[in-house]
Write an enzyme that holds these catalytic residues in place. Structure first.
Site, mmCIF file in Angstrom:
data_model
loop_
_atom_site.group_PDB
_atom_site.id
_atom_site.type_symbol
_atom_site.label_atom_id
_atom_site.label_comp_id
_atom_site.label_asym_id
_atom_site.label_seq_id
_atom_site.Cartn_x
_atom_site.Cartn_y
_atom_site.Cartn_z
ATOM 1 N N GLU A 173 0.675 -1.270 -0.107
ATOM 2 C CA GLU A 173 0.003 0.032 0.033
ATOM 3 C C GLU A 173 0.946 1.203 -0.032
ATOM 4 O O GLU A 173 0.595 2.275 -0.836
ATOM 5 C CB GLU A 173 -1.039 -0.257 1.095
ATOM 6 C CG GLU A 173 -2.109 -1.046 1.020
ATOM 7 C CD GLU A 173 -1.691 -2.652 1.316
ATOM 8 O OE1 GLU A 173 -0.469 -2.612 1.902
ATOM 9 O OE2 GLU A 173 -2.375 -3.398 1.159
ATOM 10 N N HIS A 224 -10.683 -4.259 9.162
ATOM 11 C CA HIS A 224 -11.219 -3.926 7.666
ATOM 12 C C HIS A 224 -12.569 -2.906 7.837
ATOM 13 O O HIS A 224 -13.132 -2.787 7.026
ATOM 14 C CB HIS A 224 -12.037 -5.118 7.278
ATOM 15 C CG HIS A 224 -10.724 -6.007 6.493
ATOM 16 N ND1 HIS A 224 -9.959 -6.659 7.278
ATOM 17 C CD2 HIS A 224 -10.748 -6.412 5.340
ATOM 18 C CE1 HIS A 224 -9.139 -7.424 6.201
ATOM 19 N NE2 HIS A 224 -9.721 -7.397 5.147
HETATM 20 C C1 LIG Z 1 -1.707 -4.909 4.163
HETATM 21 C C2 LIG Z 1 -2.908 -5.503 3.450
HETATM 22 N N1 LIG Z 1 -3.336 -5.626 2.361
HETATM 23 C C3 LIG Z 1 -3.978 -6.285 1.654
HETATM 24 C C4 LIG Z 1 -4.838 -7.221 2.176
HETATM 25 C C5 LIG Z 1 -5.888 -7.843 1.710
HETATM 26 N N2 LIG Z 1 -5.507 -9.248 1.347
HETATM 27 C C6 LIG Z 1 -5.809 -10.110 2.167
HETATM 28 S S1 LIG Z 1 -5.263 -11.701 2.004
HETATM 29 C C7 LIG Z 1 -4.396 -11.075 0.418
HETATM 30 C C8 LIG Z 1 -3.921 -12.102 -0.473
HETATM 31 C C9 LIG Z 1 -2.873 -12.583 0.504
HETATM 32 O O1 LIG Z 1 -2.019 -13.498 -0.472
HETATM 33 P P1 LIG Z 1 -0.684 -14.355 0.067
HETATM 34 O O2 LIG Z 1 0.099 -13.591 0.828
HETATM 35 O O3 LIG Z 1 -0.190 -14.955 -0.920
HETATM 36 O O4 LIG Z 1 -1.486 -15.510 1.182
HETATM 37 P P2 LIG Z 1 -2.554 -16.588 0.662
HETATM 38 O O5 LIG Z 1 -3.962 -15.994 0.752
HETATM 39 O O6 LIG Z 1 -2.366 -16.772 -0.723
HETATM 40 O O7 LIG Z 1 -2.333 -17.882 1.486
HETATM 41 C C10 LIG Z 1 -4.780 -9.755 0.343
HETATM 42 C C11 LIG Z 1 -4.426 -9.053 -0.666
HETATM 43 C C12 LIG Z 1 -4.633 -7.319 3.622
HETATM 44 N N3 LIG Z 1 -5.373 -8.352 4.639
HETATM 45 N N4 LIG Z 1 -3.681 -6.614 4.367
#
Ligand SMILES: Cc1ncc(C[n+]2csc(CCOP(=O)(O)OP(=O)(O)O)c2C)c(N)n1
Ligand SMILES: [Mg+2]
Lengths: 374, 343
Positions: free
Chosen positions: B79, B148
């Site tokens: 972000e 959130h």
């Molecule tokens: C700081 C932040 N930015 C965005 C999000 C929204 N978000 C939640 S899970 C996710 C994807 C995460 O992907 P990854 O780290 O590969 O984990 P996975 O879900 O694949 O296990 C996003 C963008 C968040 N929770 N926190």
């Protein structure tokens, strides 16, 4: 597109002693069987919750760890009871699987009980957070589980702080943090690992590379194929494990843990795996469209239960007929029945669910409690 | 006029402005082929990134760039990085729109927003402007819990150099987002997730913008002014209906632009009704409603027949359990209670 799903198994930096003995070679037959059983437990937890949700008995989101169980089981299995962990949204089973080796029913083991975790899922006051946070956001200090939050990578500096405090106290505990590959783009991921590397803190960062971050494929998140190379910039070991193979995960994480426990500092273990479903169950329908079908099929073709089963057969730890007893592998949640899992696994979950259903819901007026310590 | 949802109105504003001005582009997490977690950017990737003419030069490794758009950019999960990069692009004359997956995550980008985007114009003696829009869902949805559910607009309205808007209707969303994109300053544009599916008539005029700093009378009345923004306008309208049954004729003022703030419309309403209750979803203590209340109390002192009332969110991190969450988010009954309380 990059190679997917466990194709790379090489260790980039060798941190173990020069003998070729692997950590798994020190495991007994019973321990092999226990690792195997835990894979079923992690899978069944997921399956059961998906079914409960489909029945409309649950609200909230399940970030399924289906097909990624070997990462959790293999990482947790060799930890000492006092070690700390910091799981995230996709690691729900980790909360009750920590220190499971001290006895599934042992109330003193250093992990949450299945009852508490289910109460969290059902949003009841019997949960560690007393219904204040959603499914995967729990922590328990006396069990050495760092509270997870929504903020991706946000708990890694916290984990480093815990490791730092332990070091000041002269302890030798290790802190294992779990992260998705997408989360490694967060600034604090790097700030924390840099700090840990400077101070040689025993922080092991597991990168669960399941090829997707929400709707974003890895090639839009990081320009290199191996996330373990994040380690290069800090001069720390970066291991790569086949995340579908619980024994390979165990080997790599144990080497990383040994490195940390002996005071050499942090390390990264990238586990190559594949997200079986949508980001969360709310995303399943969309995921079926935004992910190429052949990629999904290939990614799900190496079921960690099947891979472990094969190893046990080869070692002669189970017989052919024992191997066909439970057949959860290769099946989606809806395709499985309870007969596909060992009865003790089914009974364990039942205990948790029964407790959760009986535990009271929070009272409306208690919402203002615990903002401060008084 | 076309009837559409708030979500569609936000999307239409972006499409009209991207069609109108090649310098406008959008970046954020999962906004391309994924269409955004709230599906606001549905169709944008296909519209702006499939045509070969959208590439400045032929990409050297097309296979790596699979899914990378030039004007609809999926970013890594970073972000502060996104906002910083957008700020740099804006300084050179482009007009980036940053979609925050939720405004709650903009907390991570506060340094880039407050110390960079908001200050550059002032600190460079007016040499450099930052025509940047940061938009996304802000406020509580349904059981998304503490990290959130933030209402960030009050935090941003505190910062000189930012413009902050929080429209309540599809038409305002479209007109104000267009104004935001054309504005030469950084703009924080908040969309309450509870509004995305709300329908309303939206102007078809591609040249029509709704300028900032102009509040809207959502309902006329003579007995009390309910002053709100974003989804709380709907809550206030619902409260006004309940009050009507009690014979109280409430006026509802939709503030919609927090910074700049249209005090004139607010004060005129209070001068007519002699009573005011400010309604906002943010934590009650120190939220932007407190600023509005303070100004009314000071500037309309002689016109008031009662102390200014305030309805705001409970001062706790947003809990997950629905029964606890509902305690935290103001509803029409809370407005009613406050109206009765001030007498
Ligand atoms: C700081 C932040 N930015 C965005 C999000 C929204 N978000 C939640 S899970 C996710 C994807 C995460 O992907 P990854 O780290 O590969 O984990 P996975 O879900 O694949 O296990 C996003 C963008 C968040 N929770 N926190
Ligand atoms: Mg991932």
């Amino acid at each position: 597109m990059t190679a997917k799903n466990g194709s790379a198994t090489a260790t980039r930096v060798k941190a173990s002693d020069p003998t070729d003995q692997l950590p798994r070679d020190l495991l007994s037959r019973e321990e092999y069987l226990e690792l195997f059983r835990q894979l079923y437990l992690a899978r069944y937890f997921d399956v059961r919750l998906i079914k409960e949700k489909k029945k409309g008995r649950l609200t909230g989101t399940l970030y399924s760890s289906h097909n990624q169980e070997a990462v959790l089981v293999g990482s947790l299995f060799g930890l000492r009871p006092n070690d700390w962990i910091s799981p995230i949204h996709r690691d729900m089973p980790a909360f009750f699987m920590k220190d499971l080796r001290s006895g599934w029913d042992n109330p003193d083991r250093m992990g949450m009980s299945i009852e508490e975790v289910c109460a969290q899922v059902w949003c009841k006051v019997g949960s560690p957070g007393r219904a204040r946070d959603n499914w995967s956001h729990i922590g328990k200090k006396d069990k050495h589980i760092i509270h997870s939050t929504s903020m991706l990578a946000g708990t890694i500096p916290v984990a480093a702080g815990v490791a730092y405090a332990d070091k000041l106290d002269g302890g030798d505990t290790v802190v294992v943090t779990f992260n998705g590959e997408g989360s490694t783009a967060q600034g604090v991921f790097h700030e924390a690992i840099n700090f840990a590397a400077v101070h040689k803190l025993a922080v092991v960062t597991i990168i669960e590379n399941n090829q997707w971050a929400y709707g974003t494929p890895t090639h839009l998140g990081y320009p290199l194929e191996d996330y373990a190379r994040r380690a290069d910039g800090y001069g720390i070991p970066g291991f790569i494990a086949d995340g579908q193979d619980v024994f390979d995960v165990y080997d790599k994480v144990m080497q990383a843990v040994a490195w940390g426990r002996s005071g050499k500092g942090p390390s990264i273990v990238e586990c190559k795996t594949f997200r079986a479903y949508g980001h969360g169950d709310h995303d399943d329908d969309r995921a079926a469209k935004y992910r190429p079908q052949d990629e999904v099929e290939q990614g799900r073709s190496r079921d960690p239960i099947a891979i472990a089963k094969k190893v046990l057969l080869e070692k002669g730890y189970i017989t052919e007929s024992e191997a066909t007893l439970y057949q959860a592998e290769g099946k989606s949640a809806g395709q499985t029945t309870d007969e596909d899992f060992p009865p003790e696994v089914v009974a364990y979950l039942k205990r948790g669910v029964d407790y959760a259903l009986k535990s009271p819901a929070p009272a409306a007026e208690e919402g203002e409690r615990w903002v401060f310590r008084v | 006029m076309t009837n559409m949802t708030y979500r569609e109105a936000v999307r239409l504003a972006m499409i009209e402005e991207m069609d109108r001005d090649q310098n406008v582009f959008i970046m954020g997490e999962d906004i391309g082929k994924y269409k955004g977690t709230f599906r606001v950017t549905d169709g944008l990737f296909e519209r702006y990134c499939q045509e070969p003419r959208d590439w400045l030069v032929e990409p050297p490794h097309p296979e790596i760039l699979d899914g990378v758009g030039r004007r609809v950019i999926d970013t890594p999960i970073t972000e502060p990085g996104i906002v910083g990069m957008a700020t740099g692009a804006a300084m050179t004359g482009l007009r980036p729109i940053v979609e925050m997956m939720t405004m709650s995550f903009s907390i991570l980008a506060l340094d880039q927003i407050i110390n960079h985007a908001a200050k550059i114009h002032y600190m460079t003696g007016g040499q450099i402007s930052v025509p940047l829009v940061i938009r996304g869902p802000g406020g509580a949805a349904n059981q998304l819990s503490a990290q959130h559910s933030h209402s960030m607009e009050g935090w941003y309205a505190h910062v000189p150099g930012l413009k902050v808007v929080a429209p309540a209707t599809p038409n305002c969303a479209k007109g104000m987002l267009k104004a935001a994109i054309r504005d030469d300053n950084p703009v924080i544009f908040t969309e309450n997730p509870g509004l995305y599916s709300m329908k309303g008539d939206v102007s078809d005029n591609v040249d029509e913008i709704i300028p900032f700093g102009k509040a809207r009378i959502a309902k006329e009345g003579k007995d009390i002014s309910l002053i709100a923004y974003s989804r709380m306008v709907n809550v206030s309208l619902a409260a006004a209906e309940l009050l009507a049954a009690d014979g109280i004729d409430a006026e509802v003022v939709d503030v919609r632009s927090l910074l700049p703030l249209d005090t004139e419309t607010i004060y005129n309403s209070v001068r007519k009704t002699h009573r005011a209750v400010v309604v906002y979803e943010d934590w009650k203590s120190g939220g932007f409603g407190a600023e509005i209340a303070a100004r009314i109390a000071q500037d309309c002192f002689d016109d008031l027949d009662a102390p200014v009332g305030r309805v705001g969110g409970l001062n706790v991190p947003m809990p997950y359990a629905r029964v606890l969450e509902l305690q935290c988010i103001p509803n029409e009954q809370d407005v009613l209670a406050e109206v009765r309380k001030i007498g």
